[in-house]
Motif scaffolding. Structure first.
Motif, PDB file in Angstrom:
ATOM      1  N   SER A  82       0.854  -1.183   0.000  1.00  0.00           N
ATOM      2  CA  SER A  82       0.000   0.000   0.000  1.00  0.00           C
ATOM      3  C   SER A  82       0.894   1.238   0.000  1.00  0.00           C
ATOM      4  O   SER A  82       2.072   1.156   0.389  1.00  0.00           O
ATOM      5  N   ALA A  83       0.352   2.372  -0.412  1.00  0.00           N
ATOM      6  CA  ALA A  83       1.136   3.610  -0.469  1.00  0.00           C
ATOM      7  C   ALA A  83       1.627   4.012   0.920  1.00  0.00           C
ATOM      8  O   ALA A  83       2.725   4.552   1.066  1.00  0.00           O
ATOM      9  N   LEU A  84       0.827   3.735   1.941  1.00  0.00           N
ATOM     10  CA  LEU A  84       1.200   4.108   3.305  1.00  0.00           C
ATOM     11  C   LEU A  84       2.394   3.303   3.809  1.00  0.00           C
ATOM     12  O   LEU A  84       3.063   3.715   4.762  1.00  0.00           O
ATOM     13  N   ALA A  85       2.655   2.161   3.177  1.00  0.00           N
ATOM     14  CA  ALA A  85       3.751   1.297   3.625  1.00  0.00           C
ATOM     15  C   ALA A  85       5.055   1.575   2.888  1.00  0.00           C
ATOM     16  O   ALA A  85       6.047   0.888   3.136  1.00  0.00           O
ATOM     17  N   ARG A  86       5.076   2.567   2.007  1.00  0.00           N
ATOM     18  CA  ARG A  86       6.295   2.825   1.237  1.00  0.00           C
ATOM     19  C   ARG A  86       7.469   3.147   2.159  1.00  0.00           C
ATOM     20  O   ARG A  86       8.573   2.632   1.995  1.00  0.00           O
ATOM     21  N   LYS A  87       7.239   4.015   3.134  1.00  0.00           N
ATOM     22  CA  LYS A  87       8.280   4.325   4.113  1.00  0.00           C
ATOM     23  C   LYS A  87       8.033   3.506   5.370  1.00  0.00           C
ATOM     24  O   LYS A  87       6.992   3.630   5.996  1.00  0.00           O
ATOM     25  N   GLY A  88       8.972   2.640   5.711  1.00  0.00           N
ATOM     26  CA  GLY A  88       8.855   1.869   6.939  1.00  0.00           C
ATOM     27  C   GLY A  88       8.151   0.539   6.811  1.00  0.00           C
ATOM     28  O   GLY A  88       8.042  -0.197   7.797  1.00  0.00           O
ATOM     29  N   ALA A  89       7.642   0.210   5.615  1.00  0.00           N
ATOM     30  CA  ALA A  89       7.031  -1.107   5.378  1.00  0.00           C
ATOM     31  C   ALA A  89       5.945  -1.449   6.396  1.00  0.00           C
ATOM     32  O   ALA A  89       5.858  -2.564   6.901  1.00  0.00           O
ATOM     33  N   MET A  94       1.687   8.309  11.283  1.00  0.00           N
ATOM     34  CA  MET A  94       1.654   9.600  10.603  1.00  0.00           C
ATOM     35  C   MET A  94       2.979  10.343  10.751  1.00  0.00           C
ATOM     36  O   MET A  94       3.459  10.977   9.814  1.00  0.00           O
ATOM     37  N   HIS A  95       3.582  10.272  11.938  1.00  0.00           N
ATOM     38  CA  HIS A  95       4.829  11.001  12.200  1.00  0.00           C
ATOM     39  C   HIS A  95       5.986  10.105  12.615  1.00  0.00           C
ATOM     40  O   HIS A  95       7.140  10.427  12.345  1.00  0.00           O
ATOM     41  N   ASN A  96       5.680   9.006  13.296  1.00  0.00           N
ATOM     42  CA  ASN A  96       6.723   8.238  13.971  1.00  0.00           C
ATOM     43  C   ASN A  96       6.866   6.840  13.394  1.00  0.00           C
ATOM     44  O   ASN A  96       5.900   6.253  12.901  1.00  0.00           O
ATOM     45  N   CYS A  97       8.100   6.312  13.481  1.00  0.00           N
ATOM     46  CA  CYS A  97       8.395   4.954  13.038  1.00  0.00           C
ATOM     47  C   CYS A  97       8.990   4.171  14.196  1.00  0.00           C
ATOM     48  O   CYS A  97       9.513   4.741  15.154  1.00  0.00           O
ATOM     49  N   SER A  98       8.959   2.868  14.085  1.00  0.00           N
ATOM     50  CA  SER A  98       9.522   2.015  15.123  1.00  0.00           C
ATOM     51  C   SER A  98      11.032   1.879  14.945  1.00  0.00           C
ATOM     52  O   SER A  98      11.530   1.728  13.829  1.00  0.00           O
ATOM     53  N   PRO A 115      10.407  -2.543  20.694  1.00  0.00           N
ATOM     54  CA  PRO A 115      10.156  -1.409  19.791  1.00  0.00           C
ATOM     55  C   PRO A 115      10.062  -0.076  20.547  1.00  0.00           C
ATOM     56  O   PRO A 115       9.461   0.008  21.607  1.00  0.00           O
ATOM     57  N   ILE A 116      10.686   0.946  19.976  1.00  0.00           N
ATOM     58  CA  ILE A 116      10.629   2.307  20.511  1.00  0.00           C
ATOM     59  C   ILE A 116      10.303   3.238  19.356  1.00  0.00           C
ATOM     60  O   ILE A 116      10.890   3.127  18.272  1.00  0.00           O
ATOM     61  N   LEU A 117       9.373   4.170  19.554  1.00  0.00           N
ATOM     62  CA  LEU A 117       8.967   5.073  18.483  1.00  0.00           C
ATOM     63  C   LEU A 117       9.924   6.256  18.355  1.00  0.00           C
ATOM     64  O   LEU A 117      10.393   6.805  19.356  1.00  0.00           O
ATOM     65  N   ASN A 118      10.183   6.648  17.104  1.00  0.00           N
ATOM     66  CA  ASN A 118      11.024   7.812  16.813  1.00  0.00           C
ATOM     67  C   ASN A 118      10.463   8.520  15.582  1.00  0.00           C
ATOM     68  O   ASN A 118       9.894   7.886  14.684  1.00  0.00           O
ATOM     69  N   HIS A 119      10.638   9.834  15.511  1.00  0.00           N
ATOM     70  CA  HIS A 119      10.103  10.605  14.380  1.00  0.00           C
ATOM     71  C   HIS A 119      10.751  10.151  13.071  1.00  0.00           C
ATOM     72  O   HIS A 119      11.961   9.953  12.986  1.00  0.00           O
ATOM     73  N   MET A 120       9.940  10.000  12.040  1.00  0.00           N
ATOM     74  CA  MET A 120      10.419   9.443  10.778  1.00  0.00           C
ATOM     75  C   MET A 120      11.423  10.342  10.051  1.00  0.00           C
ATOM     76  O   MET A 120      12.163   9.871   9.191  1.00  0.00           O
ATOM     77  N   GLU A 121      11.468  11.642  10.373  1.00  0.00           N
ATOM     78  CA  GLU A 121      12.364  12.550   9.671  1.00  0.00           C
ATOM     79  C   GLU A 121      13.625  12.882  10.466  1.00  0.00           C
ATOM     80  O   GLU A 121      14.497  13.602   9.978  1.00  0.00           O
ATOM     81  N   ILE A 122      13.732  12.392  11.695  1.00  0.00           N
ATOM     82  CA  ILE A 122      14.853  12.756  12.568  1.00  0.00           C
ATOM     83  C   ILE A 122      15.545  11.473  13.033  1.00  0.00           C
ATOM     84  O   ILE A 122      14.927  10.635  13.681  1.00  0.00           O
ATOM     85  N   ALA A 123      16.814  11.333  12.705  1.00  0.00           N
ATOM     86  CA  ALA A 123      17.540  10.114  13.060  1.00  0.00           C
ATOM     87  C   ALA A 123      17.659   9.987  14.576  1.00  0.00           C
ATOM     88  O   ALA A 123      17.898  10.974  15.273  1.00  0.00           O
ATOM     89  N   PRO A 124      17.496   8.784  15.119  1.00  0.00           N
ATOM     90  CA  PRO A 124      17.702   8.588  16.555  1.00  0.00           C
ATOM     91  C   PRO A 124      19.178   8.791  16.902  1.00  0.00           C
ATOM     92  O   PRO A 124      20.061   8.592  16.062  1.00  0.00           O
ATOM     93  N   GLU A 125      19.439   9.180  18.152  1.00  0.00           N
ATOM     94  CA  GLU A 125      20.810   9.402  18.605  1.00  0.00           C
ATOM     95  C   GLU A 125      21.173   8.375  19.669  1.00  0.00           C
ATOM     96  O   GLU A 125      20.360   8.069  20.538  1.00  0.00           O
ATOM     97  N   ILE A 126      22.392   7.868  19.590  1.00  0.00           N
ATOM     98  CA  ILE A 126      22.907   6.971  20.614  1.00  0.00           C
ATOM     99  C   ILE A 126      23.950   7.733  21.408  1.00  0.00           C
ATOM    100  O   ILE A 126      24.936   8.221  20.859  1.00  0.00           O
ATOM    101  N   LEU A 127      23.713   7.857  22.717  1.00  0.00           N
ATOM    102  CA  LEU A 127      24.575   8.649  23.579  1.00  0.00           C
ATOM    103  C   LEU A 127      25.286   7.744  24.575  1.00  0.00           C
ATOM    104  O   LEU A 127      24.658   6.878  25.189  1.00  0.00           O
TER     105      LEU A 127
END
Length: 275
Positions: A82-89, A94-98, A115-127
């Motif tokens: 489906s079109a909604l599955a193009r990013k992230g399968a 709407m905003h966040n990916c696993s 699983p932890i949610l993170n915004h699809m446009e902002i890379a997660p950071e490892i500190l």
């Protein structure tokens, strides 16, 4: 301010190199990169592509072994169901990916990740944090105010991931770091308000400074500036679009109604006053 933004661009490039190092091919851990790629193919029902921040490694549980983080926002399906599955399968909303975390102390073949949610446009950071790492995520929705970005830091406590909101330290006379409180015309604290070297953060999200324009937004406690166009002051027709615009990140160290201190990625701080 032109000097400020150009300096940050160089520092941002250095940070990109750091994230790339963390995204090297996974050679050890509770799950292999090949297995994760197969999971993505099965979810996409087609051949996916993978961004550089899809596969991450860190010791999240403090056992001295490599843990694996799979960022679904980095997966793009060629022919998704489906079109909604193009990013992230299918692993994004709407905003966040696993971000699926495979802990060496917990994960067993055929089992489930954490699983932890993170915004699809902002890379997660490892500190780094002592014997284990912290995962910093950004998100919209949920407890985050409408149209704002929020951040959380996730730590493993031996039984589960616990998180806390990332907030700016409170100081006497400090103003909350919100987009509304940053709107205005800012100049270097040592300059007069008549200077051309101002940092203009407008309410409509547009940005302006010496011989450049673009847009801005607040992500957690960081100002993200994207320069879209440059020009020569006083030269009509000199406007030139930036071919590959990338965000420059400025961390807000302190904010009052009339003053702001920001830190570049290289650690250099600049103090501004509001005009």
């Amino acid at each position: 301010m032109r000097v400020l933004v150009m300096g940050c661009a160089a520092a941002a490039a250095a940070m990109t190199g750091m994230h790339a190092a963390m995204a090297q091919p996974i050679t050890a851990g509770p799950i292999s990169q090949a297995e994760l790629m197969t999971k993505a193919r099965d979810a996409c029902k087609s051949e996916p592509t993978f961004a550089s921040d899809t596969f991450l490694r860190a010791d999240m549980d403090g056992d001295g072994k490599t843990d694996v983080l799979f960022n679904w926002a980095g997966v793009t399906c060629a022919n998704p169901p489906s079109a909604l599955a193009r990013k992230g399968a299918g692993n994004c909303g709407m905003h966040n990916c696993s971000v699926d975390v495979y802990l060496s102390s917990q994960y067993k073949p055929g089992g489930w990740p954490k699983p932890i949610l993170n915004h699809m446009e902002i890379a997660p950071e490892i500190l780094p944090a002592g014997t284990s790492a912290i995962l910093r995520t950004s998100y919209q929705g949920g407890s985050c105010k409408f149209a704002e970005f929020c951040q959380r830091e996730w730590r493993w406590n031996g039984a589960k991931f616990i998180s806390e909101e990332v907030t700016a330290s409170a100081a006497s006379g400090a103003a909350p770091i919100t987009q509304a409180n940053l709107i205005g015309n800012w100049v270097d604290a040592a300059d007069g308000c008549a200077t051309d070297l101002s940092l203009s953060l407008r309410a409509d999200g547009s940005y302006g400074s010496f011989e450049e324009t673009g847009d801005w937004r607040l992500i957690g406690d960081r100002i993200a500036i994207v320069v879209r166009e440059t020009f020569v002051m006083g030269d009509a027709g000199s406007e030139r679009a930036v071919s590959d615009p990338k965000p420059v990140m400025l961390s807000v160290v302190s904010l009052t109604p009339n003053a702001m201190t920001v830190r570049r990625a290289n650690g250099q701080e600049t103090r501004f006053k509001r005009c």
